[in-house]
Design a protein around this motif. Sequence first.
Motif, short mmCIF file in Angstrom:
data_model
loop_
_atom_site.label_atom_id
_atom_site.label_comp_id
_atom_site.label_asym_id
_atom_site.label_seq_id
_atom_site.Cartn_x
_atom_site.Cartn_y
_atom_site.Cartn_z
N SER A 1 -41.15 -36.85 -7.45
CA SER A 1 -40.21 -36.09 -8.26
C SER A 1 -40.72 -34.68 -8.49
CB SER A 1 -40.01 -36.80 -9.61
OG SER A 1 -39.16 -36.03 -10.44
N TRP B 1 -40.85 -35.81 -20.06
CA TRP B 1 -39.93 -36.01 -18.92
C TRP B 1 -38.56 -35.37 -19.17
CZ3 TRP B 1 -40.82 -41.98 -18.14
CH2 TRP B 1 -41.88 -42.17 -17.24
N LEU C 1 -37.32 -42.66 -16.51
CA LEU C 1 -37.66 -43.41 -15.31
C LEU C 1 -36.49 -44.23 -14.75
CD1 LEU C 1 -39.63 -44.37 -13.18
CD2 LEU C 1 -40.63 -45.92 -14.87
N THR D 1 -43.39 -39.46 -10.76
CA THR D 1 -42.48 -38.97 -11.80
C THR D 1 -42.67 -37.49 -12.13
OG1 THR D 1 -43.95 -39.63 -13.61
CG2 THR D 1 -42.39 -41.28 -12.80
#
Length: 307
Positions: A99, A239, A243, A264
Amino acid sequence: MRLYTFEMENQQRIGAELDGRIIDLNAAYVASTGDRSAAVAKSMIDLIRSHERALVVAREALAFAARQAGSPDASRWSYAVDSVRLCAPIPRPGKILCSGLNYRSHLEENPDAKLPEEPRFFAKMPSVVIGASEPIHHPGARFEVDYEVELAVVIGKSMFRETPQNTMSHVFGYTVFHDVSARFIQFRNNNEIMGKNFDTFAPMGPCIVTVDEIPDPIPLRLTLKLNGQTMQDRTNHDWCFPLPRMLAWLSMAMTLEPGDVMTTGTPAGVGCFRRPPVYLKPGDVCELEISGIGKLVNPVISDEYRG
């Protein structure tokens, strides 16, 4: 369970941690059953593909090793960590999908970045993966080699066009991933794939921690130290996309299979956005740590490209 791939006598084996030691799962299982043909799995990828069945057998082998700890026979399956060579937990993963721009702090440090409307991914090649303590090969100062600590998610069950609500049931576990980049190549003509895929540019390890031991990855803290100095330090509260959203977005396009790896993203602190920039050089030591998983340490050595 903390699962390892390690090497003894030029042979790769699968192990699990017990009281700070590495247990050879197949050797312990053979000893527990008396059946020389018995096995937990041939390799880590086979263990992941078998998933529930293999984990049940692995726990049986680990329980046997715990009961036999201290016995003379234990030397056949129990090893001090520093007496074995740790490999990447999945020496040759399936797909590796990383990512990009998924931490708000990383977006903020990048003057040209904008929050993407959907999760953004690029690919690492399985052949560039290395394990703990293996050296990162440095092609030369002009390549501007950079560091990034990332959480890696290991897929345990095939998943295609899954909803975010169901994606986590397909996760096998987590490990530490180092997304090394040659920024000179990556940013030149947007050549991200090549800049991310020099040999050895994907250290991974030291182990896989199964998902039952990390029910919520958001509080995990990611740190990267370069020669002892902390360069990155954040939790996954940073984030941009959760997820389950990332997994669902990937599975919209392709089938995620057992042994595939998805990372991630990385938080703020990468070298190219520091003033002045800080790039890796031969002689450096990178120490990556994710709470609840462990440390991934790799030296940097010279392998200069003179073309």
